[in-house]
Design a protein around this motif. Structure first.
Motif, short mmCIF file in Angstrom:
data_model
loop_
_atom_site.label_atom_id
_atom_site.label_comp_id
_atom_site.label_asym_id
_atom_site.label_seq_id
_atom_site.Cartn_x
_atom_site.Cartn_y
_atom_site.Cartn_z
N ALA A 28 26.23 -16.47 -53.75
CA ALA A 28 26.36 -16.16 -52.33
C ALA A 28 25.50 -17.09 -51.48
O ALA A 28 24.46 -17.57 -51.92
CB ALA A 28 25.94 -14.71 -52.07
N LEU A 29 25.96 -17.33 -50.28
CA LEU A 29 25.15 -18.03 -49.28
C LEU A 29 24.01 -17.09 -48.88
O LEU A 29 24.24 -15.93 -48.58
CB LEU A 29 26.01 -18.35 -48.05
N ARG A 30 22.79 -17.61 -48.88
CA ARG A 30 21.64 -16.77 -48.53
C ARG A 30 21.07 -17.23 -47.20
O ARG A 30 20.70 -18.39 -47.04
CB ARG A 30 20.55 -16.86 -49.59
N ILE A 31 21.01 -16.29 -46.27
CA ILE A 31 20.51 -16.59 -44.93
C ILE A 31 19.28 -15.75 -44.65
O ILE A 31 19.32 -14.52 -44.75
CB ILE A 31 21.59 -16.35 -43.86
N GLY A 32 18.16 -16.40 -44.33
CA GLY A 32 16.91 -15.69 -44.02
C GLY A 32 16.81 -15.39 -42.54
O GLY A 32 17.23 -16.19 -41.70
N LEU A 33 16.26 -14.22 -42.21
CA LEU A 33 15.95 -13.89 -40.81
C LEU A 33 14.47 -13.57 -40.72
O LEU A 33 13.99 -12.64 -41.37
CB LEU A 33 16.74 -12.68 -40.32
N GLY A 34 13.74 -14.39 -39.95
CA GLY A 34 12.31 -14.17 -39.78
C GLY A 34 11.97 -14.06 -38.31
O GLY A 34 12.84 -14.24 -37.46
N ALA A 59 25.56 -8.41 -48.46
CA ALA A 59 24.46 -7.56 -48.92
C ALA A 59 23.21 -7.96 -48.15
O ALA A 59 23.16 -9.03 -47.54
CB ALA A 59 24.23 -7.71 -50.42
N VAL A 60 22.19 -7.07 -48.16
CA VAL A 60 20.97 -7.31 -47.40
C VAL A 60 19.75 -7.05 -48.28
O VAL A 60 19.72 -6.07 -49.03
CB VAL A 60 20.90 -6.37 -46.16
N VAL A 61 18.76 -7.93 -48.18
CA VAL A 61 17.45 -7.69 -48.78
C VAL A 61 16.44 -7.58 -47.64
O VAL A 61 16.38 -8.47 -46.79
CB VAL A 61 17.03 -8.85 -49.71
N VAL A 109 18.04 -10.80 -54.92
CA VAL A 109 19.36 -11.37 -54.59
C VAL A 109 20.21 -11.52 -55.86
O VAL A 109 21.42 -11.26 -55.83
CB VAL A 109 19.28 -12.73 -53.83
N GLU A 110 19.58 -11.89 -56.96
CA GLU A 110 20.36 -12.03 -58.20
C GLU A 110 20.86 -10.67 -58.70
O GLU A 110 22.00 -10.55 -59.16
CB GLU A 110 19.52 -12.71 -59.28
N PRO A 118 31.34 -9.86 -56.62
CA PRO A 118 30.89 -11.11 -56.00
C PRO A 118 30.57 -10.93 -54.52
O PRO A 118 31.21 -10.15 -53.83
CB PRO A 118 32.09 -12.04 -56.18
N LEU A 119 29.55 -11.68 -54.08
CA LEU A 119 29.12 -11.60 -52.69
C LEU A 119 29.33 -12.95 -52.02
O LEU A 119 29.19 -14.00 -52.66
CB LEU A 119 27.63 -11.24 -52.62
N ASP A 120 29.67 -12.91 -50.73
CA ASP A 120 29.79 -14.14 -49.95
C ASP A 120 28.47 -14.51 -49.28
O ASP A 120 28.08 -15.66 -49.24
CB ASP A 120 30.87 -14.00 -48.87
N VAL A 121 27.82 -13.50 -48.70
CA VAL A 121 26.60 -13.74 -47.93
C VAL A 121 25.56 -12.68 -48.25
O VAL A 121 25.89 -11.48 -48.33
CB VAL A 121 26.89 -13.70 -46.40
N ILE A 122 24.32 -13.12 -48.45
CA ILE A 122 23.20 -12.18 -48.54
C ILE A 122 22.23 -12.51 -47.41
O ILE A 122 21.78 -13.65 -47.27
CB ILE A 122 22.46 -12.29 -49.90
N LEU A 123 21.97 -11.51 -46.58
CA LEU A 123 20.98 -11.67 -45.51
C LEU A 123 19.63 -11.23 -46.04
O LEU A 123 19.49 -10.12 -46.55
CB LEU A 123 21.37 -10.81 -44.29
N VAL A 124 18.63 -12.11 -45.97
CA VAL A 124 17.28 -11.79 -46.44
C VAL A 124 16.39 -11.67 -45.21
O VAL A 124 16.12 -12.65 -44.53
CB VAL A 124 16.73 -12.88 -47.38
#
Lengths: 227, 224
Positions: A28-34, A59-61, A109-110, A118-124
């Motif tokens: 999945a593409l992982r995008i961080g938000l800080g 999904a979200v972490v 995330v793993e 399967p996931l397309d995007v995980i927002l961290v």
């Protein structure tokens, strides 16, 4: 964009930046938000989930500092099924968990990909921190830095790694600008000067547009990732 | 053998997840058992001679090449708290990730395949030490030192303890770490002939029960 950390023995994935999972499938593409405490990271995550969940597998972490409140907020709001939201405990130091020692977040995330993929995007989402908190490239593929107009309209001028280098800068709570005396035009000019052409989005989650621009940016990123 | 590899492995900044754990210090602070440098030293001494000794012995045995599965089961048997067992495996998995990149080796890969969700951290520590070209005493030193340095650095955050006073606690315990390491390596060497039952089984009931209570708190700074 495999970064060359191949493992000769064929064990499980160990390097976060690898674009493929051990079975050869693209991860999945992982995008961080800080961003600072209270700037609206969790609200932005919630809005993104609502806008994107019908078109992409999400999904979200979350990385809370001392509670599971961010994860619980997302669960309460039911923006995603509970199995798609994971909370990482950060030991009083959120920037360590997203930059200096990313192992717990990589596991999160793993595990999400293993369990609900399967996931397309995980927002961290990072726990609220300071203006120097940025994500490791070993953890995320792109990062969004969220500030708000009520935190002071001099934040873009002051710069710092988050404001200057994030792939997308979000200036949140624009509806509050007249009430707190923040000058949006000045914030926009300062951000342009600091960011060398990188994009900036001004948003109010109370408006009809909400997180629409940020969602569009995520879609563009995903299109590039899967191309 | 590279002596400097020991410093790399023992470095508190080695990215293997330890920063999120207080080693029971958060529960002990809340219970009023750790209130300053003197009580922190007592707490760390207790931890060093119990779970620290066991971790050091398991790490030394793994560094000597004992079967990781047998050692993992032995570590389980010596960790009554389910919370601490889960934490030890999680930390083992995190250490494995860092170790495989730092010192690529077939043994670490095999460990990852056998324990995809992690083996007890001291087991991984010992195998990582082997991969780094280190010996059983080195692995035991890392485990013994960690058993003290984790609570010490956490207490600096939890109590706002003077960092110099806190570091002096670790320094004062150094001679006892030497003793613990030599005992740990002695028992680890017997594992090849006698099996994992030769390993020490010292435990600290307050650490175990404290970890279970801590896991139920709604608000906490550390994972354990």
């Amino acid at each position: 964009m495999h970064l060359g950390h191949s493992l000769s023995h064929g064990g499980p994935e160990v390097v976060g930046a690898d674009a493929r999972r051990p079975d050869g499938v693209r991860r999945a593409l992982r995008i961080g938000l800080g961003g600072p405490v209270g700037s609206g990271k969790t609200a932005t995550v919630a809005a993104l989930c609502r806008l994107l969940r019908d078109e992409v597998s999400l999904a979200v972490v979350t990385n809370d500092i001392y509670t599971r409140e961010d994860a619980e907020f997302l669960l309460r709001e039911a923006v995603l099924p509970p199995e798609r939201i994971t909370a990482v405990e950060t030991g009083a130091c959120p920037h360590t968990a997203i930059r200096d020692d990313i192992s717990a977040n990589l596991e999160a995330v793993e595990d999400l990909e293993d369990e609900v993929g399967p996931l397309d995007v995980i927002l961290v989402e990072s726990g609220g921190d300071n203006l120097t908190a940025t994500f490791s490239k070993g953890l995320v593929d792109a990062q969004i830095f969220v500030i708000d107009v009520a935190g002071g309209d001099d934040i873009p001028r002051k710069g710092g790694p988050g404001v200057t280098t994030a792939d997308l800068l979000v200036v949140n709570k624009t509806d509050l600008a007249p009430h707190v005396g923040s000058d949006l035009a000045r914030m926009a000019a300062d951000a342009r000067a600091q960011r060398d052409g990188l994009p900036v989005v001004f948003q109010s989650l109370r408006s009809e547009e909400g997180a629409r621009d940020v969602a569009a940016w995520v879609r563009e990123r995903l299109a590039v990732w899967t191309a | 053998m590279s002596r400097a590899a020991l410093l790399v492995l023992a470095d508190g900044r080695f990215p293997a997840g330890g920063h999120a754990h207080s080693g029971g210090a958060e529960a002990a602070v809340r219970a009023g058992r750790v209130t300053g440098a003197a009580s922190l030293e007592d707490f760390c001494r207790g931890r060093l001679h119990t779970t620290g000794l066991v971790a050091a012995a398991v790490a030394a045995a793994a560094a000597l090449g004992a079967d990781p599965g047998e050692l993992d089961a032995a570590a389980d048997a010596r960790t009554p708290s389910p919370t601490l067992r889960r934490a030890a495996r999680r930390l083992g998995r995190q250490l494995l990730r860092a170790g495989r990149v730092a010192w690529p080796s077939a043994e670490l890969d095999a460990l990852a395949e056998r324990f995809p969700k992690g083996a007890h951290q001291p087991v991984v520590l010992g195998v990582a030490a082997r991969a780094a070209g280190l010996g059983p005493a080195d692995a035991a030193y890392c485990a013994a030192y960690e058993s003290v340095s984790g609570p010490v650095s956490a207490t600096v955050r939890l109590l706002g303890l003077d960092p110099f006073e806190a570091t002096a606690v670790s320094a004062r315990l150094a001679p006892e770490m030497d003793t613990v390491v030599s005992r740990a390596v002695g028992t680890a060497r017997r594992v090849a002939g006698e099996g994992a039952d030769a390993l020490p089984a010292a435990s600290a009931p307050l650490l175990e029960t404290g970890a279970e209570a801590h896991a139920g708190w709604a608000v906490r700074l550390f994972a354990t």
